[in-house]
Design an enzyme around this catalytic site. Structure first.
Site, PDB file in Angstrom:
ATOM      1  N   ASP A 194       0.834  -1.195   0.000  1.00 48.15           N
ATOM      2  CA  ASP A 194       0.000   0.000   0.000  1.00 48.15           C
ATOM      3  C   ASP A 194       0.870   1.246   0.000  1.00 48.15           C
ATOM      4  O   ASP A 194       1.957   1.249   0.551  1.00 48.15           O
ATOM      5  CB  ASP A 194      -0.874  -0.032   1.266  1.00 48.15           C
ATOM      6  CG  ASP A 194      -1.959   1.014   1.233  1.00 48.15           C
ATOM      7  OD1 ASP A 194      -2.268   1.503   0.132  1.00 48.15           O
ATOM      8  OD2 ASP A 194      -2.493   1.344   2.295  1.00 48.15           O
ATOM      9  N   ASN A 217     -10.422  -2.556  -6.543  1.00 50.83           N
ATOM     10  CA  ASN A 217      -9.575  -1.602  -7.266  1.00 50.83           C
ATOM     11  C   ASN A 217     -10.079  -1.318  -8.672  1.00 50.83           C
ATOM     12  O   ASN A 217      -9.687  -0.331  -9.287  1.00 50.83           O
ATOM     13  CB  ASN A 217      -8.122  -2.107  -7.361  1.00 50.83           C
ATOM     14  CG  ASN A 217      -7.396  -2.003  -6.033  1.00 50.83           C
ATOM     15  OD1 ASN A 217      -6.435  -2.705  -5.793  1.00 50.83           O
ATOM     16  ND2 ASN A 217      -7.873  -1.125  -5.155  1.00 50.83           N
TER      17      ASN A 217
END
Lengths: 290, 313
Positions: free
Chosen positions: A54, A102
């Site tokens: 991340d 996503n």
């Protein structure tokens, strides 16, 4: 008066340059890194480490780069961390590359990520590259059918190229969500149980055989040979799991929340994590003796 | 090999020193969290607390710390108007002490329900039918999930909180154990399989069974399931020992923790712990054990308020 001092200065700088050249020639930093890893590998080492990669976009924004460049740097970090793990003899590495959620991101970013996945998967698996050098088998874990056809083809080809390797495992989770993985496991178990019932009649009900352990063995990552997850690392200071390997990490898994953004993640972020693992293993051993 | 091991020991020694100095600095520079009643940007809707008991302590100390922490947490949640609180521990200590907790929550019912049925606490297979009026009703019609893998109490709002009218909200307290975790998913899977098999008998088309994430979510989180907590506090009873190794989740229900923000104060160590090895265990355990403090709770709320949620976007 000025000539000798100038001369000394020139001499010094040239000496430094030569020294630097020798260092570079001898690859001292690399050597130091490798010996550090060898020292670490002499202690207990986890079997399976997971990374939630991340922070690529926040890293890019911070450096004034494009989002795509951030993802590119993220890939370089993956190579770096993967090599560290392999040198430490960690058997299995799982990375969260792309979440099913996503796909909700801006179209352009998703497109760039797809291209990155397609090219880098094949690069990683190509002859003489990292995965072949260390004998790593690549598994892509997730709902691959959601990908465009070209990426699906790349996934199949990459998996095919490394299927003979058996020293280590790299699980690239994309497009992945843990809930999806758990649901698929439950679905598989139920299908199996329903099929058995049709086949023959016996005293035990196959449905009663659906337990925690059967569900566990039907998880995609476990089916592909992953050992239990020992360590989960989440970068960029977020203290959540964000749908990554929830079933695997809710028990007997050490969680680390690192403040570093993923593209900056390197040896010195990872060494403390391994040290903590070793401490806890030793600590448990001593408390067992007592 | 021996040489490498020596170096490793050296490395660990250096690392311990670094950690010691960092935690010392943190201790000196720690910020005082905002007061309990301060207005925060966001408050959790469903708070969950994992209690980690310790094998070094005797049972009484563990039980005492955990029940005391739960009572405190209940009162803080009531003051702040947090509508749902789940408490979990892997060993089932809370569940075994459910009676004691209930007595404190509902003191007026103490005479009425003296025989809290033990068999309802130990499950499976009997669903824990909470037999007091405050608990949620259990309808036998629900086939897919005829069981509740945990105890649930509904606590009516505080009388004293009536002046802050918006905060007078009832609080649901869920008491969870390991049984509500992976075994509960397996149980749900079996229930779905049985329904499916029965349906197959009566239907003509034999298509392959399919399960979507949403329908499994409905079974696990729906009417009688456990809703996902948005915030989690990990509270070890023996912090000085627990914080020597990294945090874990101790088997908390996996399905529900997808977006849960996790809080654990890693620097809550007491270095006196190292000096107490010579004391008899019952003395040191009372000195070292720790219940949830208001300081910790406020700090946790501050972390939650400052967290950023992006949800994959």
């Amino acid at each position: 008066m000025t000539t000798p001092s100038l001369l000394i200065q020139v001499l010094l700088t040239s000496l430094l340059h030569i020294f630097h050249w020798i260092l570079a020639r001898l690859r001292v930093t690399q050597l130091a890194q490798r010996s550090l890893l060898r020292i670490l590998a002499s202690g207990p080492i986890p079997q399976h480490v997971g990374f939630v990669m991340d922070g690529n976009r926040r890293y890019a924004r911070g450096k004034g780069k494009l989002v795509q460049e951030g993802h590119g740097d993220g890939y370089l970090a993956l190579r770096r961390v993967l090599e560290i793990c392999l040198r430490l003899n960690i058997r299995c590495v799982s990375v969260y590359a792309f979440a099913i959620d996503n796909f909700k991101r801006p179209e352009q970013e998703v497109k760039a990520l797809m291209q990155l996945a397609e090219s880098k998967l094949l690069e990683l698996c190509s002859h003489g590259d990292l995965l072949q050098e260390y004998g790593v088998k690549l598994n892509v874990i997730g709902r691959i059918s959601l990908f465009p056809e070209s990426v699906q083809a790349a996934v199949r080809r990459a998996e095919d190229l490394t299927k003979e390797n058996n020293r280590s495992i790299l699980n690239v989770c994309m497009p992945y969500s843990s809930r999806d993985e758990m649901t698929t496991a439950v679905e598989d178990c139920i299908r199996g149980a329903l099929l058995k019932d049709v086949d023959y009649f016996s005293a035990d009900d196959p449905i009663e055989d659906i337990t925690e352990d059967t569900l566990n063995s039907h998880l995609m990552s476990v089916k592909r040979g992953s050992p239990p997850l020992d360590i989960l690392v989440r970068t960029s200071g977020v203290k959540r799991l964000s749908d990554f390997m929830l079933w695997q990490c809710c028990e007997n898994t050490q969680l680390h929340f690192s403040k570093t953004y993923w593209p900056d993640f390197g040896l010195f972020d990872f060494v403390p994590i391994i040290l903590e693992w070793q401490r806890s293993v030793w600590f448990q051993e001593t408390s067992h003796f007592v | 090999m021996v040489l490498a091991y020596l170096f490793l020991a050296l490395l660990h020694a250096i690392y311990s020193l670094v950690i010691l100095s960092i935690s010392f600095c943190r201790h000196l520079t720690r910020k005082t969290p905002s007061p309990l009643n301060a207005t925060r940007r966001r408050l959790p809707e469903h708070l969950s607390i994992i209690f980690v008991s310790d094998g070094d302590f005797d049972e009484r100390t563990n039980e005492f710390c955990i029940t005391e922490s739960i009572h405190r947490a209940i009162s803080w949640c009531q003051q702040l108007g947090i509508p749902q609180l789940s408490v979990y521990d892997a060993e089932g200590i809370i569940l075994n002490n459910a009676e004691a907790i209930r007595e404190v929550i509902f003191p007026e019912n103490r005479v009425k329900h003296t025989g809290f049925d033990q068999k309802h606490i130990h499950y499976p297979p009997t669903p824990p039918l909470s037999d007091y009026s405050e608990s949620r009703p259990l309808s036998p019609e629900d086939v897919s999930n005829g069981h509740i893998p945990f105890l649930s109490f509904c606590i009516s709002p505080l009388q004293s909180a009536s002046r802050a009218s918006k905060k007078s909200q009832s609080l649901t307290l869920n008491v969870l154990s390991r049984e509500a975790s992976k075994p509960s998913v397996a149980r749900t899977a079996r229930a779905i399989a049985k329904t499916e098999r029965r349906d197959l008998k009566y239907s003509k088309n034999k298509s392959t069974f399919e399960l979507s994430v949403d329908s499994l979510q409905n079974s696990l989180e729906g009417n009688f399931g456990l809703s996902p907590p948005d915030f989690m506090i990990i509270h070890p009873v023996h912090p000085s020992k627990y914080h020597r190794s990294p945090i874990e989740l101790h088997g908390y229900p996996p399905w529900q923790i997808r977006l849960t923000e996790i809080y654990c104060n890693r620097f809550r160590k007491q270095y006196e712990a190292r000096l107490m090895w010579f004391l008899p265990s019952h003395v040191s355990s009372t000195l070292l054990s720790s219940s949830l403090t208001e300081w910790e709770f406020r700090e946790a709320l501050d972390q939650f308020a400052s967290a950023e949620f992006r949800l994959g976007k």
